[in-house]
Design a protein around this motif. Structure first.
Motif, PDB file in Angstrom:
ATOM      1  N   SER A 124      33.047  42.187   2.630  1.00  0.00           N
ATOM      2  CA  SER A 124      31.785  42.118   3.302  1.00  0.00           C
ATOM      3  C   SER A 124      30.686  41.672   2.317  1.00  0.00           C
ATOM      4  CB  SER A 124      31.403  43.414   3.881  1.00  0.00           C
ATOM      5  OG  SER A 124      31.201  44.317   2.898  1.00  0.00           O
ATOM      6  N   GLY A 125      29.572  41.076   2.979  1.00  0.00           N
ATOM      7  CA  GLY A 125      28.307  40.723   2.275  1.00  0.00           C
ATOM      8  C   GLY A 125      27.932  39.402   2.270  1.00  0.00           C
ATOM      9  N   GLY A 126      28.959  38.345   2.997  1.00  0.00           N
ATOM     10  CA  GLY A 126      28.757  36.924   2.800  1.00  0.00           C
ATOM     11  C   GLY A 126      27.682  36.661   3.775  1.00  0.00           C
ATOM     12  N   ALA A 127      26.682  35.681   3.356  1.00  0.00           N
ATOM     13  CA  ALA A 127      25.634  35.536   4.382  1.00  0.00           C
ATOM     14  C   ALA A 127      25.171  33.932   3.910  1.00  0.00           C
ATOM     15  CB  ALA A 127      24.616  36.380   3.990  1.00  0.00           C
ATOM     16  N   LEU A 128      24.138  33.471   4.649  1.00  0.00           N
ATOM     17  CA  LEU A 128      23.333  32.227   4.338  1.00  0.00           C
ATOM     18  C   LEU A 128      22.397  32.610   3.369  1.00  0.00           C
ATOM     19  CD1 LEU A 128      22.697  29.309   4.697  1.00  0.00           C
ATOM     20  CD2 LEU A 128      21.648  29.937   6.899  1.00  0.00           C
ATOM     21  N   VAL A 129      22.202  31.876   2.350  1.00  0.00           N
ATOM     22  CA  VAL A 129      21.298  32.413   1.384  1.00  0.00           C
ATOM     23  C   VAL A 129      20.743  30.863   0.588  1.00  0.00           C
ATOM     24  CG1 VAL A 129      22.754  32.658  -0.666  1.00  0.00           C
ATOM     25  CG2 VAL A 129      20.724  33.681  -0.742  1.00  0.00           C
ATOM     26  N   GLN A 130      19.189  30.865   0.070  1.00  0.00           N
ATOM     27  CA  GLN A 130      18.846  29.794  -0.305  1.00  0.00           C
ATOM     28  C   GLN A 130      19.038  29.530  -1.779  1.00  0.00           C
ATOM     29  OE1 GLN A 130      17.349  28.152   2.237  1.00  0.00           O
ATOM     30  NE2 GLN A 130      14.972  28.591   1.788  1.00  0.00           N
ATOM     31  N   PRO A 131      19.256  28.348  -2.115  1.00  0.00           N
ATOM     32  CA  PRO A 131      19.686  27.994  -3.749  1.00  0.00           C
ATOM     33  C   PRO A 131      18.639  28.940  -4.490  1.00  0.00           C
ATOM     34  CG  PRO A 131      19.449  26.031  -2.440  1.00  0.00           C
ATOM     35  CD  PRO A 131      18.869  26.834  -1.501  1.00  0.00           C
ATOM     36  N   GLY A 132      19.317  29.367  -5.455  1.00  0.00           N
ATOM     37  CA  GLY A 132      18.335  30.363  -6.460  1.00  0.00           C
ATOM     38  C   GLY A 132      18.645  31.841  -6.035  1.00  0.00           C
ATOM     39  N   GLY A 133      18.858  32.108  -4.853  1.00  0.00           N
ATOM     40  CA  GLY A 133      18.910  33.467  -4.389  1.00  0.00           C
ATOM     41  C   GLY A 133      20.279  34.049  -4.825  1.00  0.00           C
ATOM     42  N   SER A 134      20.540  35.647  -4.087  1.00  0.00           N
ATOM     43  CA  SER A 134      21.396  36.456  -4.532  1.00  0.00           C
ATOM     44  C   SER A 134      22.118  37.071  -3.590  1.00  0.00           C
ATOM     45  CB  SER A 134      20.740  37.556  -5.696  1.00  0.00           C
ATOM     46  OG  SER A 134      20.232  36.911  -6.726  1.00  0.00           O
ATOM     47  N   LEU A 135      23.292  37.274  -3.857  1.00  0.00           N
ATOM     48  CA  LEU A 135      24.133  38.168  -2.694  1.00  0.00           C
ATOM     49  C   LEU A 135      25.087  39.075  -3.593  1.00  0.00           C
ATOM     50  CD1 LEU A 135      25.366  35.369  -0.229  1.00  0.00           C
ATOM     51  CD2 LEU A 135      23.965  37.182   0.070  1.00  0.00           C
ATOM     52  N   ARG A 136      25.475  40.284  -2.968  1.00  0.00           N
ATOM     53  CA  ARG A 136      26.678  41.075  -3.546  1.00  0.00           C
ATOM     54  C   ARG A 136      27.546  41.093  -2.428  1.00  0.00           C
ATOM     55  NH1 ARG A 136      26.868  47.405  -4.549  1.00  0.00           N
ATOM     56  NH2 ARG A 136      27.904  47.317  -6.491  1.00  0.00           N
ATOM     57  N   MET A 190      26.204  37.917  -7.175  1.00  0.00           N
ATOM     58  CA  MET A 190      25.955  36.728  -7.439  1.00  0.00           C
ATOM     59  C   MET A 190      24.620  36.257  -7.354  1.00  0.00           C
ATOM     60  SD  MET A 190      29.248  35.202  -4.911  1.00  0.00           S
ATOM     61  CE  MET A 190      28.145  35.824  -3.425  1.00  0.00           C
ATOM     62  N   ASN A 191      24.248  35.834  -8.600  1.00  0.00           N
ATOM     63  CA  ASN A 191      22.746  35.504  -8.891  1.00  0.00           C
ATOM     64  C   ASN A 191      22.587  34.002  -9.210  1.00  0.00           C
ATOM     65  OD1 ASN A 191      21.893  38.095  -8.668  1.00  0.00           O
ATOM     66  ND2 ASN A 191      22.458  38.496 -10.898  1.00  0.00           N
ATOM     67  N   THR A 192      21.445  33.467  -8.721  1.00  0.00           N
ATOM     68  CA  THR A 192      20.966  32.026  -9.169  1.00  0.00           C
ATOM     69  C   THR A 192      22.045  31.277  -8.357  1.00  0.00           C
ATOM     70  OG1 THR A 192      20.212  32.654 -11.394  1.00  0.00           O
ATOM     71  CG2 THR A 192      20.215  30.404 -10.857  1.00  0.00           C
ATOM     72  N   LEU A 193      22.267  31.532  -7.162  1.00  0.00           N
ATOM     73  CA  LEU A 193      23.152  30.563  -6.380  1.00  0.00           C
ATOM     74  C   LEU A 193      22.960  29.235  -6.350  1.00  0.00           C
ATOM     75  CD1 LEU A 193      24.124  33.394  -3.940  1.00  0.00           C
ATOM     76  CD2 LEU A 193      25.834  32.329  -5.174  1.00  0.00           C
ATOM     77  N   LYS A 194      23.962  28.566  -6.234  1.00  0.00           N
ATOM     78  CA  LYS A 194      23.818  27.081  -6.035  1.00  0.00           C
ATOM     79  C   LYS A 194      24.696  26.513  -4.945  1.00  0.00           C
ATOM     80  CE  LYS A 194      23.958  26.544 -11.073  1.00  0.00           C
ATOM     81  NZ  LYS A 194      24.644  25.923 -12.210  1.00  0.00           N
ATOM     82  N   PRO A 195      24.356  25.355  -4.286  1.00  0.00           N
ATOM     83  CA  PRO A 195      25.068  25.037  -3.157  1.00  0.00           C
ATOM     84  C   PRO A 195      26.611  24.771  -3.377  1.00  0.00           C
ATOM     85  CG  PRO A 195      22.958  23.688  -3.304  1.00  0.00           C
ATOM     86  CD  PRO A 195      23.026  24.538  -4.705  1.00  0.00           C
ATOM     87  N   GLU A 196      26.877  24.434  -4.684  1.00  0.00           N
ATOM     88  CA  GLU A 196      28.357  24.439  -5.098  1.00  0.00           C
ATOM     89  C   GLU A 196      28.995  25.724  -4.877  1.00  0.00           C
ATOM     90  OE1 GLU A 196      28.956  24.201  -9.617  1.00  0.00           O
ATOM     91  OE2 GLU A 196      27.009  23.151  -9.095  1.00  0.00           O
ATOM     92  N   ASP A 197      28.215  26.959  -4.769  1.00  0.00           N
ATOM     93  CA  ASP A 197      29.012  28.018  -4.788  1.00  0.00           C
ATOM     94  C   ASP A 197      29.513  28.412  -3.128  1.00  0.00           C
ATOM     95  OD1 ASP A 197      28.797  28.882  -7.375  1.00  0.00           O
ATOM     96  OD2 ASP A 197      26.546  29.438  -7.123  1.00  0.00           O
ATOM     97  N   THR A 198      29.044  27.404  -2.102  1.00  0.00           N
ATOM     98  CA  THR A 198      29.209  27.538  -0.677  1.00  0.00           C
ATOM     99  C   THR A 198      30.870  27.711  -0.644  1.00  0.00           C
ATOM    100  OG1 THR A 198      27.270  26.509  -0.037  1.00  0.00           O
ATOM    101  CG2 THR A 198      29.323  26.390   1.395  1.00  0.00           C
ATOM    102  N   ALA A 199      31.548  28.577  -0.189  1.00  0.00           N
ATOM    103  CA  ALA A 199      33.074  28.528   0.079  1.00  0.00           C
ATOM    104  C   ALA A 199      33.354  29.986   0.806  1.00  0.00           C
ATOM    105  CB  ALA A 199      33.345  28.996  -1.223  1.00  0.00           C
ATOM    106  N   VAL A 200      34.446  30.258   1.297  1.00  0.00           N
ATOM    107  CA  VAL A 200      34.763  31.513   1.721  1.00  0.00           C
ATOM    108  C   VAL A 200      35.297  32.407   0.386  1.00  0.00           C
ATOM    109  CG1 VAL A 200      36.574  32.827   3.199  1.00  0.00           C
ATOM    110  CG2 VAL A 200      35.691  30.654   3.924  1.00  0.00           C
TER     111      VAL A 200
END
Length: 114
Positions: A7-19, A79-89
């Protein structure tokens, strides 16, 4: 059968964070996070043994942190400082030494886009 639920996946802006969180139905010896982008092979992101040793792929080292809560049979990926290249399942994977088997979760979508 051991079940893993992410769980925890989402749409986030570049530079954002998710757990991301993954909870297993029973205790597992080694746990890891993998990801798969469209038209690409699944790749290891991070792993953690029961004893606490960790591994990270070069592209996420310093930005992502894997952790475990053994009492809850859970593994997390900060996951911090997210980049577009991190987009994935993102998929959770675990190994049961007592059962001699590996198990996969169903995956959770992470999209990094502006």
């Amino acid at each position: 059968q051991v079940q893993l639920v992410e769980s925890g996946g989402a749409l986030v802006q570049p530079g954002g964070s998710l757990r991301l969180s993954c909870v297993a139905s029973e205790s597992l010896d080694a746990m890891s996070w993998h990801r798969q982008a469209p038209d690409k092979e699944r790749e290891l992101v991070a792993s953690m043994s029961r004893g606490g040793s960790t591994t990270y792929r070069d592209s996420v080292r310093g930005r992502f942190t894997i952790s475990r809560d053994h009492a809850k049979n859970a593994v997390f990926l900060q996951m911090n400082t997210l980049k577009p290249e991190d987009t994935a399942v993102y998929y959770c994977k675990g190994y049961s030494a007592s059962r001699g088997s590996w198990y996969w979760g169903q995956g959770t979508q992470v999209t990094v886009s502006s």
